[in-house]
Design an enzyme around this catalytic site. Structure first.
Site, mmCIF file in Angstrom:
data_model
loop_
_atom_site.group_PDB
_atom_site.id
_atom_site.type_symbol
_atom_site.label_atom_id
_atom_site.label_comp_id
_atom_site.label_asym_id
_atom_site.label_seq_id
_atom_site.Cartn_x
_atom_site.Cartn_y
_atom_site.Cartn_z
ATOM 1 N N ASN A 172 -44.803 -9.431 -34.110
ATOM 2 C CA ASN A 172 -45.129 -8.534 -35.004
ATOM 3 C C ASN A 172 -44.762 -8.962 -36.648
ATOM 4 O O ASN A 172 -44.327 -9.937 -36.463
ATOM 5 C CB ASN A 172 -44.759 -7.122 -34.805
ATOM 6 C CG ASN A 172 -43.020 -7.027 -34.856
ATOM 7 O OD1 ASN A 172 -42.557 -7.419 -35.589
ATOM 8 N ND2 ASN A 172 -42.339 -6.681 -33.353
ATOM 9 N N LYS B 140 -36.596 10.848 -32.748
ATOM 10 C CA LYS B 140 -36.356 9.550 -32.308
ATOM 11 C C LYS B 140 -34.544 9.572 -32.263
ATOM 12 O O LYS B 140 -34.150 8.753 -30.996
ATOM 13 C CB LYS B 140 -36.711 8.274 -33.111
ATOM 14 C CG LYS B 140 -36.500 6.907 -32.387
ATOM 15 C CD LYS B 140 -37.816 6.056 -33.122
ATOM 16 C CE LYS B 140 -39.016 6.264 -32.851
ATOM 17 N NZ LYS B 140 -39.943 5.228 -33.395
#
Ligand code: C5P
Length: 411
Positions: free
Chosen positions: A213, A346
């Site tokens: 990525n 999260k």
């Protein structure tokens, strides 16, 4: 580029070939915002002229204790009282010996002796031949200088001007600059071991191809540098990135998520703080080929299937040490939208005390970023700034939370 704004450095040059590096160092200190007053010994002037150092520092150089420019004729007092630090670079073996004996027969040694010990730190960058550096007299002198309160920087290793190779050359200008900047940071994480993951992971499809990525690793590397600057022992587990290792940081290069998990776990056992900045691949190809996948001319393309990677942060955060409060875990969340809500969710999902949100597409590869810190008491914004500035602020926030938690333990 302004880490030394407001700092006045007396840069002392003694006799050594490394004087050529002092010219670059002088520029680097000034570029960071410091003012620099150069003082040279007679031996230093055999290697570089005061004209060069005057031009670079934009101040006339001092080299004599009898300098008539000083109305009171006491340059050793005046120069040492103005300084935020005296930096001797290069510092010869002979000058080190003078320093620790309290000799004062030239302006530079005189002003070092005359400096107020508790207000003006003495920083020493040794430079000498490897045999001189290894000699018991030098080893003794370095130890004694440190015992007397001086900061003696490391030496570099490699080819020396004399043709030999080994330890003893002066650090490069950029390395010394980093050490000087670090010296001025308050040592709020001294004695703590900080473990950091950074960069992307690389998940193989076959021996020559893989999935990764856009993470550059810059934020994690900046945090590693910032943590080291404030006195922590730092281990940085880095995915494949092209970034220099921050000074004093132990770097471990890894590739895949599983590789990163294995080494992060191994180093977590004696860590006090974990900061997970790595953009770990959520999935890896489940059918990675042993050999390069070839086109077979039939026009059919290979089918990839995926398997979920382990969650490194969640694994470490669920350890007994983390749950009992002895191992402080910090996560990052790269989101594309609804930063606050996603970051809060999260934090709870990962079971960690502090989560740092940022907008992924706005930060990947950039030198600046904006952060949102989410903990049990709410959210704090850190507006857009350079990654190193944000990293330094984040380290202060982490240290404050650890200190608070420590005092709660004691209550
Ligand atoms: O779940 P998500 O990937 O968005 O979580 C991001 C945070 O979790 C980051 O701190 C990242 O380093 C960490 N993480 C991890 N292992 C994974 C996935 C994410 O440590 N497999």
């Amino acid at each position: 580029m302004n880490d030394l704004v407001g700092k006045h450095i007396v840069l002392g040059l003694t006799g050594g070939i490394a004087c050529y590096k002092a010219a670059e160092l002088c520029r680097a200190l000034i570029r960071e915002g410091a003012t620099v007053q150069v003082v040279m010994t007679a031996a230093a002037q055999q290697f570089i002229t005061s004209v060069t150092m005057q031009a670079l520092s934009n101040r006339t150089v001092y080299d004599s204790q009898w300098d008539v420019r000083e109305p009171n004729n006491m340059p050793h007092i005046n120069l040492s009282r103005e300084a935020d630090a005296i930096l001797i670079a290069p510092c010869s073996a002979d000058f080190m010996s003078k320093l620790l004996h309290g000799s004062a027969d030239d302006l530079l040694s005189l002003l070092c002796l005359a400096r107020p010990l508790d207000q003006v730190p003495l920083l020493v960058a040794p430079a000498m031949n490897r045999e001189m550096w290894a000699h018991p007299a030098t080893v003794r002198n370095v130890a004694q200088l440190r015992a007397d309160g001086a900061v003696v920087f490391d030496v570099g290793s490699g080819d020396q001007a004399c043709g030999e190779s080994g330890d003893g050359r002066m650090l490069e200008a950029q390395e010394l600059l980093d050490d000087v900047i670090a010296f001025f940071q308050p040592k709020i994480l001294s004695g703590q071991h900080v473990l950091i993951t950074a960069g992307p992971t690389y998940e193989a499809i076959d021996p020559v191809r893989g999935i990764t990525n856009l993470s550059s690793g810059k934020m994690g590397f900046a945090i590693a540098r910032a943590a080291r600057e404030v006195g922590a022992e730092v281990t940085l587990v880095a995915g494949p990135v092209h970034l220099p290792t921050p000074r004093g940081v132990t770097r471990i290069d890894v590739t895949s998520a599983r590789n990163m998990l294995e080494l992060t776990l191994a180093h977590s056992r004696n860590a006090d703080i974990f900061v997970a900045t790595a953009a770990v691949a959520d999935w890896r190809p489940s059918n990675a080929a042993e050999q390069k996948i070839k086109k077979n001319g039939s026009g059919t393309s290979p089918t990839l299937s995926f398997i979920e990677n382990p969650d490194i942060l969640a694994t470490l955060a669920s350890s007994q040490r983390a749950r009992s409060g002895d191992f402080y875990c910090v996560g990052f969340a790269a989101e594309s939208h609804e930063l606050l809500a996603n970051a809060q969710a999260k934090r709870l999902r990962k079971g960690i005390p502090l989560l740092v949100g940022n907008i992924g597409p706005a930060t990947f590869g950039q030198d600046d970023n904006a952060l949102l810190l989410v903990d049990e008491s709410g959210a704090t914004e850190m507006p857009r700034d350079s990654k190193i500035t944000l990293a330094r602020k984040l380290v202060v926030e982490i240290a404050a939370r650890i200190a608070k938690r420590g005092s709660q333990h004691e209550d």
